[in-house]
Motif scaffolding. Structure first.
Motif, short mmCIF file in Angstrom:
data_model
loop_
_atom_site.label_atom_id
_atom_site.label_comp_id
_atom_site.label_asym_id
_atom_site.label_seq_id
_atom_site.Cartn_x
_atom_site.Cartn_y
_atom_site.Cartn_z
N ALA A 74 0.82 -1.23 0.00
CA ALA A 74 0.00 0.00 0.00
C ALA A 74 0.84 1.27 0.00
O ALA A 74 0.38 2.32 0.43
N MET A 75 2.08 1.17 -0.50
CA MET A 75 2.98 2.32 -0.55
C MET A 75 3.34 2.69 -1.99
O MET A 75 4.14 3.59 -2.20
N GLY A 76 2.78 2.00 -2.95
CA GLY A 76 3.09 2.27 -4.34
C GLY A 76 4.47 1.80 -4.77
O GLY A 76 4.99 2.23 -5.79
N THR A 77 5.06 0.88 -4.02
CA THR A 77 6.42 0.41 -4.29
C THR A 77 6.43 -0.60 -5.44
O THR A 77 5.63 -1.53 -5.47
N ARG A 78 7.35 -0.40 -6.38
CA ARG A 78 7.60 -1.36 -7.43
C ARG A 78 9.09 -1.64 -7.47
O ARG A 78 9.91 -0.73 -7.39
N LEU A 79 9.45 -2.92 -7.59
CA LEU A 79 10.84 -3.35 -7.55
C LEU A 79 11.14 -4.25 -8.74
O LEU A 79 10.23 -4.61 -9.50
N ASP A 80 12.39 -4.62 -8.91
CA ASP A 80 12.69 -5.66 -9.89
C ASP A 80 12.00 -6.94 -9.47
O ASP A 80 11.63 -7.12 -8.30
N ARG A 81 11.78 -7.84 -10.40
CA ARG A 81 10.94 -9.02 -10.12
C ARG A 81 11.49 -9.89 -9.00
O ARG A 81 10.72 -10.46 -8.21
N TYR A 82 12.80 -10.02 -8.91
CA TYR A 82 13.39 -10.87 -7.88
C TYR A 82 13.20 -10.26 -6.50
O TYR A 82 12.87 -10.97 -5.53
N SER A 83 13.38 -8.96 -6.40
CA SER A 83 13.18 -8.29 -5.12
C SER A 83 11.71 -8.27 -4.73
O SER A 83 11.37 -8.43 -3.55
N ALA A 84 10.81 -8.09 -5.71
CA ALA A 84 9.38 -8.11 -5.41
C ALA A 84 8.94 -9.48 -4.93
O ALA A 84 8.15 -9.60 -3.99
N ALA A 85 9.45 -10.54 -5.56
CA ALA A 85 9.11 -11.89 -5.12
C ALA A 85 9.59 -12.14 -3.69
O ALA A 85 8.88 -12.73 -2.87
N LEU A 86 10.80 -11.69 -3.39
CA LEU A 86 11.32 -11.82 -2.04
C LEU A 86 10.47 -11.07 -1.04
O LEU A 86 10.04 -11.63 -0.01
N ALA A 87 10.17 -9.80 -1.33
CA ALA A 87 9.44 -8.97 -0.37
C ALA A 87 8.00 -9.42 -0.20
O ALA A 87 7.49 -9.48 0.93
N ASN A 88 7.30 -9.75 -1.28
CA ASN A 88 5.93 -10.24 -1.17
C ASN A 88 5.88 -11.62 -0.52
O ASN A 88 4.95 -11.93 0.23
N GLY A 89 6.89 -12.44 -0.81
CA GLY A 89 6.94 -13.75 -0.18
C GLY A 89 7.08 -13.67 1.33
O GLY A 89 6.46 -14.43 2.07
N CYS A 90 7.89 -12.71 1.79
CA CYS A 90 8.04 -12.53 3.24
C CYS A 90 6.73 -12.04 3.87
O CYS A 90 6.43 -12.36 5.02
N ALA A 91 5.97 -11.25 3.12
CA ALA A 91 4.69 -10.76 3.65
C ALA A 91 3.62 -11.83 3.65
O ALA A 91 2.68 -11.77 4.44
N SER A 92 3.76 -12.81 2.76
CA SER A 92 2.65 -13.74 2.52
C SER A 92 2.25 -14.57 3.73
O SER A 92 1.07 -14.91 3.89
#
Length: 453
Positions: A74-92
């Motif tokens: 909910a912060m409008g953050t967009r990252l490279d795909r590998y970093s996004a997978a890491l960050a969303n995976g930790c949130a999941s």
């Protein structure tokens, strides 16, 4: 010979999944996949205010490459795909509200989705492409979990399975050849984490990062197999049976393909803690209709072994609270709830809850019936006036035997995502209806619509 049998069974499984198109998947299975997608995105959103997660994601963002995929914070953050997978995976898994697989210990949805969400957005796949890959990745990792069973609860599946699920799902999304897929899955199997089950019980937040680390690992395993870096066909057996000590059953990998889909045996959670404690919460909520929980003198749980392992009367972090049967029993009784707020840091330090935790005892439910009643609990309240109250729950709601209705799951998802993303639930609801236009739409554009405003 057993290793060869497992390798041959994996080849059979991959030969099957590689030929499956979206139109080949039964309608009910497609609907289940859409609910898993929506529910697990909701679980990621639910964790957005957790301070440790915020710090972790900020750190990942600080070193990320050019933006390709959305972080559901909910912060409008967009990252490279590998970093996004890491960050969303930790949130999941942080909020303990993600979907799970009921037949064995496996949260197949969050083992597949962090990598899939990032890749589908970065490469502009359709929503149908994403859901197809989710079904096939889920099928693969659930069968791996069924193939290798352990005599005791030592390894947490978030570490030991997630990389395999992510690799299988990503191979399906990229539509890689069978031999490449087998190499990628085998390679990912050698990169899994031996995460101890004791860590969440004792309060280690590192457990929450295992799906994220594994998602990134899965993506790299799939990338690298094209360069000849791949595991042996025997890797699943070599890791899970030889190294980890599981009992293998190759038939679970390759038999009955297409007859019943693993994703159909998933469960949804409305209680924000380990599913092993959900029967306790349901029993407490029923007992709270009969007596004032503030008058409880003590609580006794007659419960299954997996719940009794979660024995920690003094949890000191939110994750240990979600894996403490004493805290699960005390907070759900006194707060008459098992939702996210009942497992907050504030409630964890509540003196009344802490005092009642010390008065929760456990004993074995014996004999434990077979599936789906293999996680039963009988809750016994002793009141301050000496009155005794008892309530038994054989199987908590949410699984295929006692599923939540679609509207119940929708209500849960909407309640989580609406404050963060006002447009998200409306779009997810259209996907849940398997609207043709929504399924054929670009996932990148769909995510942009969900996170706008």
């Amino acid at each position: 010979m057993t290793a060869q049998n497992v390798g041959a069974a994996l080849e059979k499984l991959v030969a099957f999944t590689s030929k499956i198109e979206w139109d080949d998947i039964p309608q009910a299975v497609k609907t289940r996949a859409a609910f898993v997608l929506a529910d697990d995105i909701g679980a990621m959103v639910a964790a957005r205010a957790e301070p440790e997660l915020i710090a972790l994601q900020n750190g990942v963002a600080a070193s990320a490459g050019p933006p390709e995929a959305t972080l559901f914070n909910a912060m409008g953050t967009r990252l490279d795909r590998y970093s996004a997978a890491l960050a969303n995976g930790c949130a999941s898994d942080w909020a303990e509200l993600d979907e799970g697989y009921r037949r064995v210990i496996c949260h197949a949805g969050i083992y597949c989705l962090p990598a899939l969400l990032a890749e589908a957005e970065a490469e502009n796949h359709t929503t149908a492409d994403l859901l197809r890959a989710l079904v096939l990745g889920y099928e693969t990792v659930a069968r791996v979990a069924r193939c290798f069973t352990f005599p005791n609860l030592v390894l947490h599946p978030h570490g030991s399975l997630a990389a395999v699920g992510g690799a299988a799902a990503l191979c399906a999304l990229r539509r890689l050849p069978e031999d490449v897929t087998i190499g990628a899955i085998s390679s990912a199997a050698t990169m899994v984490l031996p995460g101890p089950y004791t860590h969440p019980i004792k309060g280690s937040l590192c457990r929450n990062i295992w799906p994220g680390i594994s998602a990134q690992t899965a993506m790299r395993a799939v990338d690298w197999v094209g360069h000849g870096i791949k595991g042996l066909p025997s890797a699943l057996h070599d890791v899970y049976a030889d190294a980890f000590g599981a009992a293998p059953d190759a038939a679970e990998l390759g038999e009955g393909l297409g007859e019943a889909w693993a994703i159909s045996d998933g469960y949804h959670k409305v209680f924000a803690c380990c599913q092993y404690g959900h029967a306790t919460i349901e029993a407490n909520l029923k007992l709270a209709q009969q007596a004032d929980p503030n008058e409880i003198e003590s609580i006794h749980l007659v419960t299954h072994e997996k719940a009794r392992i979660m024995d920690n009367p003094d949890p000191d972090t939110t994750i240990s609270g979600k894996f403490s049967m004493q805290h699960i029993a005390a907070t759900s009784a006194l707060n008459r709830s098992g939702g996210f707020e009942a497992f907050s840091a504030q409630v964890l330090s509540d003196p009344k809850v802490a005092a009642l935790r010390q008065k929760v005892t456990m004993s074995a439910y014996d004999p434990v019936p077979g599936w789906p009643n293999d996680r039963p609990t009988r809750v016994e309240w002793t009141m301050k006036n000496g009155r005794q109250l008892t309530q038994e729950v054989m199987s908590a709601r949410g699984g295929p035997d006692l599923p939540f209705g679609p509207d119940e799951i929708r209500t849960k998802i909407e309640g989580i995502v609406a404050p963060a993303y006002p447009a998200m639930f409306g779009i997810l609801d259209i996907i849940l209806a398997l609207d043709t236009e929504a399924l054929n739409a670009s996932w990148r554009e769909t995510v942009a619509g969900m996170t706008s405003g």
